[in-house]
Design a protein around this motif. Structure first.
Motif, mmCIF file in Angstrom:
data_model
loop_
_atom_site.group_PDB
_atom_site.id
_atom_site.type_symbol
_atom_site.label_atom_id
_atom_site.label_comp_id
_atom_site.label_asym_id
_atom_site.label_seq_id
_atom_site.Cartn_x
_atom_site.Cartn_y
_atom_site.Cartn_z
ATOM 1 N N GLU A 25 2.720 -4.629 3.890
ATOM 2 C CA GLU A 25 1.513 -4.967 3.138
ATOM 3 C C GLU A 25 1.487 -6.447 2.774
ATOM 4 O OE1 GLU A 25 -0.510 -4.068 -1.248
ATOM 5 O OE2 GLU A 25 1.186 -2.855 -0.533
ATOM 6 N N TYR A 26 2.639 -6.986 2.352
ATOM 7 C CA TYR A 26 2.687 -8.367 1.885
ATOM 8 C C TYR A 26 2.925 -9.369 3.001
ATOM 9 C CZ TYR A 26 3.075 -6.344 -2.805
ATOM 10 O OH TYR A 26 2.845 -5.658 -3.973
ATOM 11 N N ALA A 27 3.101 -8.904 4.231
ATOM 12 C CA ALA A 27 3.359 -9.806 5.364
ATOM 13 C C ALA A 27 2.043 -10.419 5.822
ATOM 14 C CB ALA A 27 4.035 -9.048 6.498
ATOM 15 N N SER A 28 1.567 -11.399 5.078
ATOM 16 C CA SER A 28 0.232 -11.948 5.324
ATOM 17 C C SER A 28 0.234 -13.193 6.206
ATOM 18 C CB SER A 28 -0.442 -12.275 3.986
ATOM 19 O OG SER A 28 0.358 -13.149 3.219
ATOM 20 N N ASP A 29 1.424 -13.706 6.587
ATOM 21 C CA ASP A 29 1.448 -14.869 7.466
ATOM 22 C C ASP A 29 0.775 -14.563 8.800
ATOM 23 O OD1 ASP A 29 2.672 -16.398 5.603
ATOM 24 O OD2 ASP A 29 4.676 -16.308 6.478
ATOM 25 N N VAL A 30 0.963 -13.336 9.262
ATOM 26 C CA VAL A 30 0.247 -12.844 10.436
ATOM 27 C C VAL A 30 -0.651 -11.707 9.949
ATOM 28 C CG1 VAL A 30 0.416 -11.846 12.733
ATOM 29 C CG2 VAL A 30 2.165 -13.457 11.947
ATOM 30 N N ASP A 31 -1.940 -11.966 9.857
ATOM 31 C CA ASP A 31 -2.875 -11.008 9.269
ATOM 32 C C ASP A 31 -3.202 -9.913 10.288
ATOM 33 O OD1 ASP A 31 -4.680 -9.704 7.738
ATOM 34 O OD2 ASP A 31 -6.178 -11.300 7.684
ATOM 35 N N ILE A 32 -2.692 -8.714 10.031
ATOM 36 C CA ILE A 32 -2.975 -7.567 10.895
ATOM 37 C C ILE A 32 -3.945 -6.651 10.167
ATOM 38 C CG2 ILE A 32 -1.991 -5.606 12.141
ATOM 39 C CD1 ILE A 32 0.649 -7.090 12.224
ATOM 40 N N PRO A 33 -5.193 -6.575 10.618
ATOM 41 C CA PRO A 33 -6.196 -5.740 9.940
ATOM 42 C C PRO A 33 -5.707 -4.296 9.782
ATOM 43 C CG PRO A 33 -7.245 -7.132 11.584
ATOM 44 C CD PRO A 33 -5.761 -7.290 11.774
ATOM 45 N N GLY A 34 -5.916 -3.750 8.592
ATOM 46 C CA GLY A 34 -5.510 -2.376 8.333
ATOM 47 C C GLY A 34 -4.089 -2.233 7.845
ATOM 48 N N ILE A 35 -3.342 -3.344 7.804
ATOM 49 C CA ILE A 35 -1.958 -3.326 7.313
ATOM 50 C C ILE A 35 -1.737 -4.434 6.278
ATOM 51 C CG2 ILE A 35 0.476 -3.612 7.925
ATOM 52 C CD1 ILE A 35 -0.095 -2.341 10.595
ATOM 53 N N SER A 36 -2.017 -5.671 6.661
ATOM 54 C CA SER A 36 -1.804 -6.804 5.761
ATOM 55 C C SER A 36 -2.728 -6.701 4.547
ATOM 56 C CB SER A 36 -2.064 -8.127 6.492
ATOM 57 O OG SER A 36 -1.233 -8.252 7.623
ATOM 58 N N ASN A 37 -2.136 -6.857 3.375
ATOM 59 C CA ASN A 37 -2.887 -6.785 2.116
ATOM 60 C C ASN A 37 -3.631 -5.464 1.946
ATOM 61 O OD1 ASN A 37 -2.265 -9.537 1.276
ATOM 62 N ND2 ASN A 37 -3.647 -10.189 2.917
ATOM 63 N N ASP A 38 -3.121 -4.424 2.567
ATOM 64 C CA ASP A 38 -3.738 -3.095 2.509
ATOM 65 C C ASP A 38 -2.633 -2.059 2.324
ATOM 66 O OD1 ASP A 38 -5.004 -0.658 2.908
ATOM 67 O OD2 ASP A 38 -6.201 -1.352 4.618
ATOM 68 N N GLY A 39 -2.353 -1.714 1.064
ATOM 69 C CA GLY A 39 -1.257 -0.794 0.773
ATOM 70 C C GLY A 39 -1.429 0.563 1.421
ATOM 71 N N ASN A 40 -2.630 1.138 1.336
ATOM 72 C CA ASN A 40 -2.877 2.447 1.948
ATOM 73 C C ASN A 40 -2.780 2.368 3.464
ATOM 74 O OD1 ASN A 40 -3.296 3.745 -0.517
ATOM 75 N ND2 ASN A 40 -5.478 3.224 -0.539
ATOM 76 N N GLY A 41 -3.261 1.251 4.029
ATOM 77 C CA GLY A 41 -3.199 1.080 5.479
ATOM 78 C C GLY A 41 -1.762 0.979 5.972
ATOM 79 N N ALA A 42 -0.927 0.277 5.225
ATOM 80 C CA ALA A 42 0.488 0.160 5.594
ATOM 81 C C ALA A 42 1.174 1.518 5.539
ATOM 82 C CB ALA A 42 1.193 -0.828 4.662
ATOM 83 N N LEU A 43 0.830 2.323 4.534
ATOM 84 C CA LEU A 43 1.402 3.677 4.440
ATOM 85 C C LEU A 43 0.965 4.544 5.609
ATOM 86 C CD1 LEU A 43 1.085 4.480 0.627
ATOM 87 C CD2 LEU A 43 3.204 4.417 1.961
ATOM 88 N N ARG A 44 -0.314 4.497 5.950
ATOM 89 C CA ARG A 44 -0.810 5.299 7.085
ATOM 90 C C ARG A 44 -0.129 4.883 8.384
ATOM 91 N NH1 ARG A 44 -5.784 4.530 4.404
ATOM 92 N NH2 ARG A 44 -6.304 2.797 5.806
ATOM 93 N N PHE A 45 0.050 3.576 8.557
ATOM 94 C CA PHE A 45 0.713 3.073 9.767
ATOM 95 C C PHE A 45 2.129 3.626 9.878
ATOM 96 C CE2 PHE A 45 3.678 -0.146 11.420
ATOM 97 C CZ PHE A 45 3.222 -0.255 12.728
ATOM 98 N N LEU A 46 2.881 3.567 8.805
ATOM 99 C CA LEU A 46 4.266 4.044 8.817
ATOM 100 C C LEU A 46 4.341 5.559 8.969
ATOM 101 C CD1 LEU A 46 5.733 1.748 6.031
ATOM 102 C CD2 LEU A 46 6.377 1.706 8.452
ATOM 103 N N ASP A 47 3.433 6.260 8.330
ATOM 104 C CA ASP A 47 3.439 7.724 8.411
ATOM 105 C C ASP A 47 3.266 8.216 9.847
ATOM 106 O OD1 ASP A 47 3.909 8.233 5.778
ATOM 107 O OD2 ASP A 47 1.797 8.409 5.214
ATOM 108 N N GLY A 48 2.620 7.403 10.665
ATOM 109 C CA GLY A 48 2.350 7.827 12.034
ATOM 110 C C GLY A 48 3.472 7.561 13.013
ATOM 111 N N LEU A 49 4.608 7.052 12.523
ATOM 112 C CA LEU A 49 5.689 6.663 13.431
ATOM 113 C C LEU A 49 6.791 7.709 13.544
ATOM 114 C CD1 LEU A 49 6.087 2.866 12.495
ATOM 115 C CD2 LEU A 49 4.668 3.919 14.274
#
Length: 498
Positions: free
Chosen positions: A237-261
């Motif tokens: 979520e806090y890795a904003s140097d490389v802005d990845i839509p749906g993950i960077s600065n998006d706590g719920n998005g980061a959780l969804r991404f990890l849950d799918g792995l």
């Protein structure tokens, strides 16, 4: 045994031999992560050589601070991570017989010079990107060990709190001070010298000595801050140097991404951190992250920035901020910037009890202040000139951290990465501190903030300097607007008015 940087060996030896002739030494150093590690490297080397010394820290080495140093009864003063830029003032005191200076620094030197001046810039090595202040101190430490061995004056005093060698290789590394390479690398990383994701030039030679000594490990890894201590969702979520839509600065998005792995993301009810993942698990996350970036349209050159070289302190526990050079440097920044340089030095010298706990408390406060500062700057925005952007925090952001806030705010809404940023904060009733931050891309195009801050500040009756990518100055409060005009014009000249 040859030193790590052959070009500096002769000067380092001369500095070391002079120190070994002294009865005692005053060690004066800067307060940031590079300054603290510089002091720790020098302090360890002096103590191992059996040289009595006292350590003092200065936020800024100005005429008043140098006058106070001259008023002490020390015949020799060892300056680390500053001194070169103030050589004109120091030389006057040397000529007056106040003290003999020994300088291990990497900043742009003033016009004056002195005999015992160890600075990579004097030998064609870039002090902003190839060797930090801690690196210069390390070169001196290696020379001290060798000169002490040759002269038979090497001491046997243990540095307080320092880990004891457990085998012949570690004992040898300690005897010649190669074990101090880990602290030198922390200083270089803290000084933002890991451009392109890794350390270069003379820094790389110090890394090699640290690896050989068993105190450092390197690997190609995700170039994200917090791999040792941040829970996985927060890491992404806090890795904003490389802005990845749906993950960077998006706590719920980061959780969804990890849950799918399909990974075990928690153990004993606690989120795992990156450092505790297996190699296979890391590969799974990294591959999925790159795929997500590609499908989200992140430019290829930005995706490349997701990977870099990690610098791990091999003797520190996994999952602690001391294990990672970047996190270690942040912990140190959180001490001296809040007037507790003694705490940071204690941690560097091995205090894992009171000093480390206090440093962690200061780090929590530091993070809150940085977050509040970034929110303030992002909310209020910046003023854009032709070639620079700037903001004035007044008393709302500490002058010791306003530069960090500025660097972290770049890239947020309304804050451009294509021009340097100037950040003002009140220093006292008459003066303001100004910190400047750029990018390595701008430096490659000709930006040199050391020159910008030095020339613009002196044009309005202040003083400043630093490095090409990051610099600072103190200027009269009523001359702030005039300073901005000078800085804007100089940046325009450097970048060709593009």
């Amino acid at each position: 045994m040859a030193g790590p940087i052959p070009a500096l060996e002769e000067r380092a030896t001369a500095c070391a031999e002079h120190l070994l002739e002294c009865d005692r030494v005053l060690l004066a150093s800067h307060i940031d992560a590079d300054g603290l590690t510089s002091a720790a490297v020098a302090a360890s080397a002096l103590e191992r050589a059996g040289l009595p010394f006292e350590t003092v820290f200065e936020k800024q080495l100005d005429a008043e601070a140098i006058e106070a140093i001259a008023a002490t009864d020390y015949d020799t003063v060892l300056f680390t991570d500053f001194g070169s830029g103030q050589l004109d003032i120091i030389a006057d005191h040397e000529d007056a017989g106040d003290f003999t200076p020994v300088i291990a620094d990497h900043h742009q030197p003033a016009e004056a010079d002195t005999t015992y001046h160890l600075n990579p810039l004097l030998f064609g090595i870039n002090g902003a990107s190839e060797l930090s202040g801690a690196g210069a101190s390390y070169v001196l430490a290696r020379a001290l060990a060798e000169a002490g061995e040759e002269s038979g004056t090497a001491g046997t005093v243990e540095t307080a709190g320092e880990p004891t060698a457990t085998d012949g290789g570690a004992a040898t590394a300690r005897a010649d001070n190669r074990d101090l390479a880990a602290l030198a690398v922390v200083g270089a990383v803290g000084d933002m010298q890991a451009s392109g994701g890794e350390l270069h030039g003379a820094n790389a030679k110090i890394v090699a000595e640290g690896v050989e000594a068993g105190v450092l490990e390197t690997a190609t890894d995700l170039a994200l801050y917090g791999k040792q201590t941040r829970p996985l969702p927060k890491l992404l979520e806090y890795a904003s140097d490389v802005d990845i839509p749906g993950i960077s600065n998006d706590g719920n998005g980061a959780l969804r991404f990890l849950d799918g792995l399909g990974l075990e993301l928690k153990r004993d009810g606690e989120w795992r951190c990156w450092a505790t993942l297996t190699s296979e698990e890391k590969q799974t996350v990294a591959s999925a992250l790159v795929k997500k970036a590609v499908t989200s349209g992140v430019p290829a050159h930005k995706i490349d920035d997701l990977v870099g070289t990690s610098y791990v302190l091999a003797t520190e526990p996994v999952g602690t901020e001391l294990r990672d050079a970047s996190e270690f440097s942040t912990l140190l920044n959180a001490t001296a910037r809040y007037e507790r340089a003694d705490v940071g030095l204690g941690v560097c010298l091995g205090d894992r009890d009171e000093a480390l706990e206090r440093a962690r408390q200061l780090l929590r406060e530091h993070r809150r202040n940085l977050s509040n500062g970034i929110d303030l700057v992002t909310r209020e925005g910046v003023t854009r000139e032709d070639h620079v952007q700037w903001f004035d925090a007044g008393d709302r952001i500490r002058e010791t951290i306003v530069g960090i806030v500025a660097g972290m705010a770049v890239g947020n809404a309304g804050i451009s990465r294509s021009m340097p940023i100037l950040a003002f904060a009140n220093k006292n009733d008459e003066e303001v501190k100004v910190s400047a931050r750029g990018t390595h891309s701008l430096v490659r195009k000709g930006l040199d903030l050391s020159v910008v801050m030095g020339e613009a500040s002196r044009a309005v009756g202040g003083d400043g300097g630093g490095h090409d990518v990051a610099a600072g100055a103190t200027v009269p409060a009523e001359k702030k607007d005039e300073f901005v005009e000078h800085a804007d014009a100089i940046v325009g000249e450097q970048l060709g008015d593009n």
